[in-house]
Structures are given as structure tokens and as C-alpha cells.
Scaffold this motif. Sequence first.
Motif, PDB file in Angstrom:
ATOM      1  N   VAL A 125      -4.750  -0.162  -2.332  1.00 49.23           N
ATOM      2  CA  VAL A 125      -4.867  -1.576  -2.680  1.00 49.23           C
ATOM      3  C   VAL A 125      -6.324  -1.904  -2.984  1.00 49.23           C
ATOM      4  O   VAL A 125      -7.243  -1.300  -2.424  1.00 49.23           O
ATOM      5  N   MET A 171      -7.276   0.806   3.349  1.00 50.63           N
ATOM      6  CA  MET A 171      -6.128   1.265   2.563  1.00 50.63           C
ATOM      7  C   MET A 171      -6.579   1.800   1.215  1.00 50.63           C
ATOM      8  O   MET A 171      -7.315   1.136   0.481  1.00 50.63           O
ATOM      9  N   LYS A 215      -2.626   1.880  -7.774  1.00 52.57           N
ATOM     10  CA  LYS A 215      -3.509   1.087  -6.922  1.00 52.57           C
ATOM     11  C   LYS A 215      -3.208  -0.372  -7.213  1.00 52.57           C
ATOM     12  O   LYS A 215      -3.420  -0.851  -8.331  1.00 52.57           O
ATOM     13  N   ASN A 232       0.833  -1.204   0.000  1.00 49.46           N
ATOM     14  CA  ASN A 232       0.000   0.000   0.000  1.00 49.46           C
ATOM     15  C   ASN A 232       0.875   1.265   0.000  1.00 49.46           C
ATOM     16  O   ASN A 232       0.619   2.213  -0.752  1.00 49.46           O
TER      17      ASN A 232
END
Length: 383
Positions: free
Chosen positions: A177, A174, A129, A120
Motif C-alpha cells: 500500500v 505494509m 501496490k 494490502n
Amino acid sequence: MFPVDKFQDTRTPFYYYDTQLLRETLKTINEESGKHANYHVHYAVKANANQKILHIISQYGLGADCVSGGEIKAALEAGFPVDSIVYAGVGKSDWEIELGLQNDIACFNVESIAELEVINDLAQKHGKKARVAFRINPNIGAHTHANITTGLAENKFGIAMQDMDKVIDEAQTMANVEVIGLHFHIGSQILDMGDFKALCNRINDLQSQLAKRNVFVQNINVGGGLGVSYDNPDREPIPDFKDYFNTYATHLRLRNDQQLHFELGRSVVAQCGSLITRLLYVKQGSYKQFAIVDAGMTDLIRPALYQALHKIQNISSDEPNETYDVVGPICESSDVFAKAIDLNRCHRGDLLAIRSAGAYGEIMASGYNCRPLPEGYISEEFR
């Protein structure tokens, strides 16, 4: 089967790959997996990363399962599409994660919360991402050698089942991710379909647990593990992929639109490869005779590491059988390929083929005793 005459002037030991068999194997994989619209097969690069072999495999539309940054580079160089590359491994270094991020690979198979946090952070640093799947340790024992069992709670791999909810909750906080799946792998050289059935049942239970929380993942990755016949490579040159894929079709309850991913390695390449070695000496011992060859555990470590058995043939002789221990030149007592096996009578200079060595052979070779690494040749090079 072997172009022995053309081998004579080639420095031994070396690996020989029958690409006709490799192509027939890949064709069978595509035919059997293709019967199921949502099945996707990735080749486990760790089994054999010879660029000539990787290039052929990439031509058949398989994705790549990588366990290091070096393998990601090898897969890209061989032509595997970046959107079919998945990256697993319990100890991913920062540069390896960044390599995956920079190339926008399909998925990171994550094995701990600590790793998830690093992915992350690095994804945020690079404005990316990261797509991730959680490798869950299903605590299932496979009927295989202890050193290649990976799905028990005592093994270093994966996230404990009881931590699955916790790690999913953590990921949802997060920003960099995206959780796209669950990943499993219970071991290697598995021939008992009951082991894969047990994995299906465990995944079904875990999916039901997630459903109670309204959590849905689009991908299930069941790893690989399908074994090959080391005893009879000529009788069983291609593993039973039909039974393998049908086991999952019968026992795994996928949700609507879920995709099922496989990571096959050994079953793709093992049977097409042989280690060709030259006989140096026949040594008469007190109770046995030794066939001493120029290949050693540096070239094929499986017998020393796993007590693995490979069929060995004297491809230079059709004389009557005699019994030998086949041993190498390395200064280690474990440098033994086979004990008390029958071979056509051996003479200095004979060529021996150590069969089913296409997986975890050339790729695991080392320079111990300052020995050169063996070359790897495909059959087209001997025409």
C-alpha cells in the motif's frame, strides 16, 4: 419547461432529466473549480447512476467517486478515466477491492485498519501496490438531517482522529500500500458554508499534527455535501459553486503542491431531474383531500426516509389552487410526498412533476409491492 404533450403516451411514473440544465451545471462546476489549479472534482455516482447521465458527466472531465464494485463498473462503462476513479465505503468486499486493483483505480479511501490489512493482502496476491487515502472522521456536526450526517464520532464512517497516527504507522509497515492522502466527508445537503469552514479548520489542525512527524500527503479529499434549493428549483437551478470552492480556497491551508479533491453528487444532478407521476384519484377525506398518484415511496423514498420536501407541480392544469396531501399507492402510511400543499386543481389523469429528484431518486428505487422500477429518460428523448 416540460413537454407535457409528449409525456402523455409514456408510462408513468418515470424520471425526466433536463440535460441542458445538467450541462450548464457541469460547465459552472468546471469554470469555478478551474479557477484553482489544484482542484479536482469527482462525481459521486451514488447520487444517480443512470448510464445516460453518467455518460454526459464523464464528457465534462469529472472523475468518479464510487462506493461499490457495481459503481466502479458503471463508471468504467460510462467512460470515466480509470485514473480518476476513487473508491470509498465502510464495507468493501474482497471482490470489490480486487476489481479496483485489477483496474488500477486512482485511490481507495480506507476507513479502518482492518480494511487496510485486507487491501494490502489482496494487493500482494495480485502483485499490485494499492494507493490509499485514510478517511478521517473529523467529529464535526453538519447542519443537515441526522440520517445524512456522516462526520460525527458516533457515525460508522471513517477513522477516529486519535487513531490517525496509529493507522499511518501501520501503513508504513505494509509493502503493498502507498498512502497518498487524507479523506473527509461530513454529510449531505449542507447549505451553511460555516460547516465547510469548520472542516477546513479541522484539516488544518490535523495537517499541523502530521507536519510535526514530518508526514506529508499529496492529496486532501474533502468529500462533497453541497446542498441544493428544494424550495425554489427554478429560482436556484444551479448551486452556488463559487462560494463553495472559495470557502476552501480561503480557509484551507494546503501545503506546496498538494492537490484538493471534491466528491460532488447531489449538487450536480438533483435539479435536472423530476419524477413525473399521473394522478389516479382525488379523494375527499373528512378534513382534507388527497391527490393519489401512481408514484410511491418505491420510486422516490426521500420523503419517507428523510422527511424530505420536494416542490410539486401540476403540469397539466392552470386552474385555481386547491390544497392537497399528495400520496402514493404503497401499503405504508409513510407513502406520502407532501401534506397540505397548494396545487392547481387536480383531475384524474393530470401529470404532476416532483421536482429536484435527480439525486437519490431513481437510484434508490425498489421493487417493494412487486412494482416495476421507474424508467429514466433524458430530455433529448422527447424532442
